[in-house]
Design a protein around this motif. Structure first.
Motif, PDB file in Angstrom:
ATOM      1  N   MET A  17       0.839  -1.191   0.000  1.00  0.00           N
ATOM      2  CA  MET A  17       0.000   0.000   0.000  1.00  0.00           C
ATOM      3  C   MET A  17       0.879   1.248   0.000  1.00  0.00           C
ATOM      4  O   MET A  17       1.909   1.300   0.667  1.00  0.00           O
ATOM      5  CB  MET A  17      -0.898  -0.001   1.253  1.00  0.00           C
ATOM      6  N   LYS A  18       0.462   2.261  -0.761  1.00  0.00           N
ATOM      7  CA  LYS A  18       1.144   3.554  -0.766  1.00  0.00           C
ATOM      8  C   LYS A  18       0.349   4.526   0.095  1.00  0.00           C
ATOM      9  O   LYS A  18      -0.843   4.714  -0.127  1.00  0.00           O
ATOM     10  CB  LYS A  18       1.238   4.099  -2.188  1.00  0.00           C
ATOM     11  N   ILE A  19       1.027   5.145   1.058  1.00  0.00           N
ATOM     12  CA  ILE A  19       0.362   6.043   1.995  1.00  0.00           C
ATOM     13  C   ILE A  19       1.069   7.391   1.969  1.00  0.00           C
ATOM     14  O   ILE A  19       2.300   7.461   2.072  1.00  0.00           O
ATOM     15  CB  ILE A  19       0.395   5.472   3.424  1.00  0.00           C
ATOM     16  N   LEU A  20       0.295   8.457   1.822  1.00  0.00           N
ATOM     17  CA  LEU A  20       0.839   9.812   1.869  1.00  0.00           C
ATOM     18  C   LEU A  20       0.258  10.541   3.067  1.00  0.00           C
ATOM     19  O   LEU A  20      -0.954  10.756   3.155  1.00  0.00           O
ATOM     20  CB  LEU A  20       0.492  10.583   0.583  1.00  0.00           C
ATOM     21  N   HIS A  21       1.106  10.902   4.014  1.00  0.00           N
ATOM     22  CA  HIS A  21       0.702  11.725   5.156  1.00  0.00           C
ATOM     23  C   HIS A  21       1.007  13.188   4.826  1.00  0.00           C
ATOM     24  O   HIS A  21       2.027  13.498   4.204  1.00  0.00           O
ATOM     25  CB  HIS A  21       1.467  11.321   6.417  1.00  0.00           C
ATOM     26  N   VAL A  22       0.128  14.083   5.279  1.00  0.00           N
ATOM     27  CA  VAL A  22       0.315  15.521   5.061  1.00  0.00           C
ATOM     28  C   VAL A  22       0.107  16.230   6.391  1.00  0.00           C
ATOM     29  O   VAL A  22      -0.930  16.062   7.040  1.00  0.00           O
ATOM     30  CB  VAL A  22      -0.678  16.080   4.020  1.00  0.00           C
ATOM     31  N   ILE A  23       1.095  17.018   6.810  1.00  0.00           N
ATOM     32  CA  ILE A  23       0.995  17.760   8.064  1.00  0.00           C
ATOM     33  C   ILE A  23       1.584  19.144   7.867  1.00  0.00           C
ATOM     34  O   ILE A  23       2.464  19.339   7.025  1.00  0.00           O
ATOM     35  CB  ILE A  23       1.700  17.013   9.215  1.00  0.00           C
TER      36      ILE A  23
END
Length: 414
Positions: free
Chosen positions: A1-7
């Motif tokens: 799975m590809k996961i992109l977190h944005v903060i």
């Protein structure tokens, strides 16, 4: 799975620690993880090195800034959209208010290209074959947002509060699920009509409990009483309230030592308040302390106080319990989920400095009862607030949303 977190910013804070721990665990679970963040500046510290060590691919977005800036926010949305198209994530997970609003607005519009061979292979491996047969316009990443704290507060002007509530309502319609780190965050958002209760799942912010295991809870400072406040120097963290009660506490406990850990944009204001109260020299100003050194800091304290006016959960109080400290906090936000009054600590009404002083004094005068509360608290934190429990719950949520999307698409083909 590809996961992109944005903060928004990778400063030294609870939301940021939560996010970096998630990145690290998801990489270790075999996922490809990306982390987008805005410029890191100011005296509040940085988690950049910890983020690099997590194994996530890092992307700095220069226009992702905390303050409201229409021009930069428009450019930020474009930049995040391009990043999302490039990364082609299965999951977009946003954190903090600004990144949450702009990131959800971008992620909800992103459509992945089902003709890409790499996307096909990835989808087939992860059970997305049915999505490939659907209309490409329906094939989009999951969008999840974590509510780490309230983006509005009582100090804001009315129009600004209304703006934040409106923006959160707008963004809530552009994600599959909302994660709240405490039930109080759910209540606050539902109370403002931002989203229905069923759209939320409560997943407490996780702590690396293992770093506190095997630690000796006694630091050997016989005859000394030490009270600490661990927080960035910000008006909402309540440093002035603790300073206001220090003269009376020092008179009552002549051996009392005070420790402030943290830095921030309100540093001069806090020091000025301490000077005016005549207690500046009584406070040990520790400034920023590396995360790996914090267990030792807690071991050197008897009581940790958090008179915060706004708090999503309070990682500090949970860590303080693991470190063997009695805890005192204001009855606000998610603090009661960690500081259970009379069981794991003492809670007092927000802004009631007389009650705050009495709660601190009680903790100092009753070491046996305080130790019993700490034991209750350590058990509670290990059970409910471990990083392992948090990360398992988040990955399960991703899987649940994926199954919901597949079932919805299957139903649409029948």
């Amino acid at each position: 799975m590809k996961i992109l977190h944005v903060i928004t910013r990778l400063i030294l804070g609870g939301a940021q620690q939560n996010t970096v721990l998630s990145c690290k665990a998801q990489v270790e679970a075999g996922n490809e993880v990306h982390l987008a963040y805005g410029p890191i500046y100011g005296p509040e510290g940085s988690l950049l090195e910890e983020a690099k060590a997590s194994g996530a691919v890092l992307h700095e977005v220069p226009t992702l800034v905390r303050e409201v800036s229409p021009v930069k926010d428009w450019r930020c949305r474009r930049a995040l959209t391009e990043l999302m198209k490039s990364v082609q994530p299965d999951v977009i997970h946003t954190h903090s208010s600004k990144a949450g609003i702009v990131g959800r607005a971008s992620g909800w519009k992103v459509r992945r290209d089902p003709e890409l061979e790499a996307a096909w292979d990835r989808a087939r491996r992860n059970g997305w074959r049915l999505l490939m047969r659907s209309n490409p316009r329906d094939w989009r990443p999951q969008v999840v947002h974590t509510v780490h704290g309230l983006p509005w507060n009582e100090e804001m002007s009315g129009w600004k509060r209304r703006l934040y509530v409106w923006l959160e309502r707008y963004a809530a319609k552009r994600c599959d699920r909302l994660i709240a780190i405490s039930p109080a965050m759910v209540d606050a958002f539902v109370g403002q009509g931002i989203a229905p209760r069923e759209k939320f799942v409560v997943i407490p912010s996780g702590i690396d409990v293992e770093t506190f295991f095997g630690q000796d809870l006694q630091d050997g400072q016989e005859g000394k009483l030490r009270v600490g406040l661990v927080a960035r120097l910000d008006p909402l963290k309540g440093h002035r309230d603790l300073i206001a009660v220090l003269p009376g506490l020092v008179e009552r406990f002549p051996e009392l030592e005070i420790v402030f850990v943290g830095d921030g944009f309100d540093a001069e204001g806090v020091r000025a308040a301490a000077r005016d109260a005549g207690v500046e020299e009584r406070i040990e100003w520790r400034g920023l302390v590396p995360l790996e050194a914090m267990p030792g800091v807690y071991r050197g304290l008897d009581v940790v106080v958090l008179p915060s006016y706004q708090e999503g959960q309070s990682r500090v109080l949970a860590e303080a319990l693991l470190g063997g400290c009695g805890i005192v906090g204001y009855y606000v936000g998610g603090i009661p989920s960690v500081c259970v009054d009379g069981q794991t600590g003492k809670l007092v009404p927000v802004g009631d400095t007389d009650a705050l002083a009495e709660a601190i004094a009680w903790m100092l005068e009753h070491p046996a009862e305080r130790a019993a509360m700490v034991e209750w608290g350590r058990a509670l934190v290990q059970e409910r607030f471990s990083a392992e429990a948090m990360n398992a719950a988040i990955l399960k949520l991703y899987d649940d949303i994926r199954q919901e999307q597949i079932e919805k698409l299957v139903g649409g083909m029948r």
